[in-house]
Design a protein around this motif. Structure first.
Motif, mmCIF file in Angstrom:
data_model
loop_
_atom_site.group_PDB
_atom_site.id
_atom_site.type_symbol
_atom_site.label_atom_id
_atom_site.label_comp_id
_atom_site.label_asym_id
_atom_site.label_seq_id
_atom_site.Cartn_x
_atom_site.Cartn_y
_atom_site.Cartn_z
ATOM 1 N N HIS A 12 5.232 -17.011 22.624
ATOM 2 C CA HIS A 12 5.328 -17.040 21.171
ATOM 3 C C HIS A 12 6.622 -17.763 20.824
ATOM 4 O O HIS A 12 7.666 -17.525 21.475
ATOM 5 C CB HIS A 12 5.338 -15.627 20.579
ATOM 6 C CG HIS A 12 5.156 -15.598 19.101
ATOM 7 N ND1 HIS A 12 6.202 -15.857 18.230
ATOM 8 C CD2 HIS A 12 4.065 -15.347 18.328
ATOM 9 C CE1 HIS A 12 5.756 -15.756 16.989
ATOM 10 N NE2 HIS A 12 4.467 -15.450 17.016
ATOM 11 N N ALA A 14 8.791 -17.364 18.672
ATOM 12 C CA ALA A 14 9.908 -16.518 18.251
ATOM 13 C C ALA A 14 10.694 -15.964 19.436
ATOM 14 O O ALA A 14 11.827 -15.509 19.262
ATOM 15 C CB ALA A 14 9.399 -15.361 17.390
ATOM 16 N N GLN A 62 3.837 -7.503 13.025
ATOM 17 C CA GLN A 62 3.921 -8.905 13.422
ATOM 18 C C GLN A 62 4.679 -9.047 14.740
ATOM 19 O O GLN A 62 5.767 -8.491 14.906
ATOM 20 C CB GLN A 62 4.627 -9.720 12.333
ATOM 21 C CG GLN A 62 3.978 -9.636 10.962
ATOM 22 C CD GLN A 62 2.568 -10.210 10.961
ATOM 23 O OE1 GLN A 62 2.263 -11.143 11.692
ATOM 24 N NE2 GLN A 62 1.712 -9.629 10.137
ATOM 25 N N GLU A 64 6.328 -11.498 15.899
ATOM 26 C CA GLU A 64 7.635 -12.135 15.780
ATOM 27 C C GLU A 64 8.730 -11.136 15.388
ATOM 28 O O GLU A 64 9.910 -11.360 15.667
ATOM 29 C CB GLU A 64 7.603 -13.300 14.793
ATOM 30 C CG GLU A 64 7.101 -12.956 13.406
ATOM 31 C CD GLU A 64 5.618 -13.228 13.236
ATOM 32 O OE1 GLU A 64 5.211 -13.513 12.090
ATOM 33 O OE2 GLU A 64 4.881 -13.151 14.244
ATOM 34 N N ALA A 67 10.688 -9.852 18.241
ATOM 35 C CA ALA A 67 11.692 -10.760 18.810
ATOM 36 C C ALA A 67 13.083 -10.509 18.238
ATOM 37 O O ALA A 67 14.087 -10.623 18.945
ATOM 38 C CB ALA A 67 11.278 -12.210 18.573
#
Length: 349
Positions: A12, A14, A62, A64, A67
Motif C-alpha cells: 500500500h 501509505a 481505512q 492507510e 500506517a
C-alpha cells in the motif's frame, strides 16, 4: 474447526514497504489478525455458535490509517513504553538525549519507535494452538537510545482462548528496555457502545503520582478512597470525570512475584457476559481509558472513533524509571536478555 494460520503479503502506498498480515484462528472461533507493521494486533474477534463475528478490539476502517496510527492501536511499543520526562536519562556518567514527540518528553519510544517499523515475520503451529513471531533490529542511537537491540515478539493463540504475548530482547550495550502492547479493548456486542459500562478490576493498592505533563514524579499514591480504586470490579464510567481527563495512570500490581504470571486485571461486559483476565510477569499496568480518541477517524463499522470507545491495559515496567532512582529499574545490562510475558484469557465468549 481447527487452529490455523494464514499469512498475506500486502502493499500500500501509505506504508514504507511491503508488510505481512497474519491471521491466527483457534478451534473455539477466536480470530487474531496481526500486522508486521508495528508488530501489532489489528483485531481480535470471536465467531459464536450463531456464526456472528463479534469484535473485541477497536481499529481503523481505512488501511492507510494504520500506517500513521495516531492512536497507537494494537502496536508493540518500544524501546521504552510510556513517557520519559524531558526526553533524557543517564547511565552512570553518560547522558543520553532522546528524540521528543510529546512536548519536551518522549512517548512510546519516540516518533520513529517500534510501532512504525516493518518487523520480520515467521509462524509456527504448536501443540496447543498457533503462533506468529515478529523480529526487529534497532540500530545504535535509534531515537537516542544506546546499543544495537534485537527484539522478538511472539503472539500465541491457544485453544483455551488465551492470547499470550512473549517478548524477548537483547542489546550489545547497557540500555533501557520496556516493551508493551497498546491494544484498545471493547468487549461489548453493541458496536456503538464504549467502555464506560464495562466492569474493571485492577489488582493494585497503589498508583504512581503524576506531574502536570503526565510524568511520574517519584511518589506513590494509595487508591484507597479515591476514584482510582478498582480493587473490586467497578464500572469504568462511575468516577471517570474525577481525573482531569479520564484515566491514564500506572497501577502497581500487588504482591508481584518475579518470573511468574501474576493476576493484573479483569475486564467484564455484563450485558454479553464476556470477560478478559490479564496475567503478566510485569510489575504494573497502565490503564488508559481512551481519553484522546477524538472522532478524527472511523473504525471498522464506519462509526467515528470517539472518546472512551476502547480502553488499554498496558503491562510494562514503571514509566520514567530511567530518571527516578528508587523505581524498579528498566535498564538492562549489555548482552543480558530482557523477557516479558502477558496473557489475555478470554471467558464466556
Amino acid at each position: 474447526m481447527q487452529a490455523s494460520i494464514s499469512t498475506f503479503n500486502k502493499q500500500h502506498p501509505a506504508f514504507p514497504s511491503e508488510f505481512d498480515l497474519v491471521v491466527l484462528t483457534n478451534n473455539k472461533g477466536l480470530i487474531v489478525t496481526l500486522s508486521s507493521y508495528g508488530a501489532s494486533i489489528w483485531s481480535v474477534e470471536h465467531i459464536g455458535d450463531d456464526g456472528v463475528k463479534v469484535p473485541l478490539t477497536i481499529g481503523y476502517q481505512q488501511i492507510e490509517d494504520w500506517a500513521t496510527n495516531p492512536y497507537y492501536f494494537g502496536v508493540t511499543v518500544g524501546r521504552v513504553a510510556n513517557r520519559i520526562g524531558q526526553s533524557r536519562f543517564s547511565i552512570g556518567e553518560e547522558q543520553f538525549k532522546l528524540i521528543e514527540n510529546e512536548g519536551p518528553n518522549q512517548l512510546h519510544g519516540g516518533p520513529g519507535g517500534f510501532s512504525h517499523r516493518i518487523w520480520r515475520t515467521e509462524t509456527k503451529t504448536n501443540d496447543d494452538g498457533v503462533s506468529a513471531f515478529f523480529h526487529l533490529e534497532s540500530a545504535d542511537g535509534d531515537q537516542g537510545f544506546p546499543g544495537t537491540l534485537h527484539t522478538s515478539v511472539e503472539y500465541r493463540l491457544t485453544n483455551d482462548n488465551e492470547l499470550i504475548i512473549n517478548y524477548h530482547a537483547v542489546c550489545d550495550k547497557t540500555t533501557p528496555i520496556c516493551l508493551t502492547n497498546h491494544t484498545y479493548w471493547n468487549l461489548s456486542s453493541d458496536e456503538l457502545s464504549g467502555i464506560l459500562y464495562h466492569h474493571l478490576q485492577i489488582n493494585a493498592d497503589n498508583i504512581l503520582a503524576l506531574d502536570d505533563q503526565q510524568i511520574p514524579n517519584g511518589d506513590i499514591q494509595s487508591v484507597s478512597n479515591t476514584c482510582f480504586d478498582f480493587r473490586q470490579p467497578k464500572l469504568v464510567g462511575v468516577d471517570i470525570c474525577e481525573p482531569s481527563n479520564g484515566y491514564d495512570h500506572y497501577y502497581i500490581v500487588n504482591d508481584h512475584k518475579a518470573d511468574q504470571l501474576n493476576f493484573v486485571a479483569k475486564l467484564t461486559d455484563e450485558a454479553s457476559g464476556r470477560e478478559m483476565e490479564i496475567l503478566s510477569t510485569e510489575v504494573g499496568v497502565q490503564f488508559y481509558s481512551g481519553n484522546f480518541l477524538d472522532g478524527s477517524y472511523r473504525r471498522e463499522n464506519g462509526e467515528f472513533i470517539n472518546k472512551h470507545q476502547g480502553l488499554c491495559l498496558e503491562t510494562h515496567g514503571y514509566p520514567n524509571a530511567v530518571n527516578i532512582e528508587h523505581f524498579p529499574t528498566t535498564i538492562v545490562e549489555k548482552n543480558t536478555p530482557y523477557t516479558q510475558t502477558t496473557v489475555h484469557r478470554f471467558k464466556h465468549l
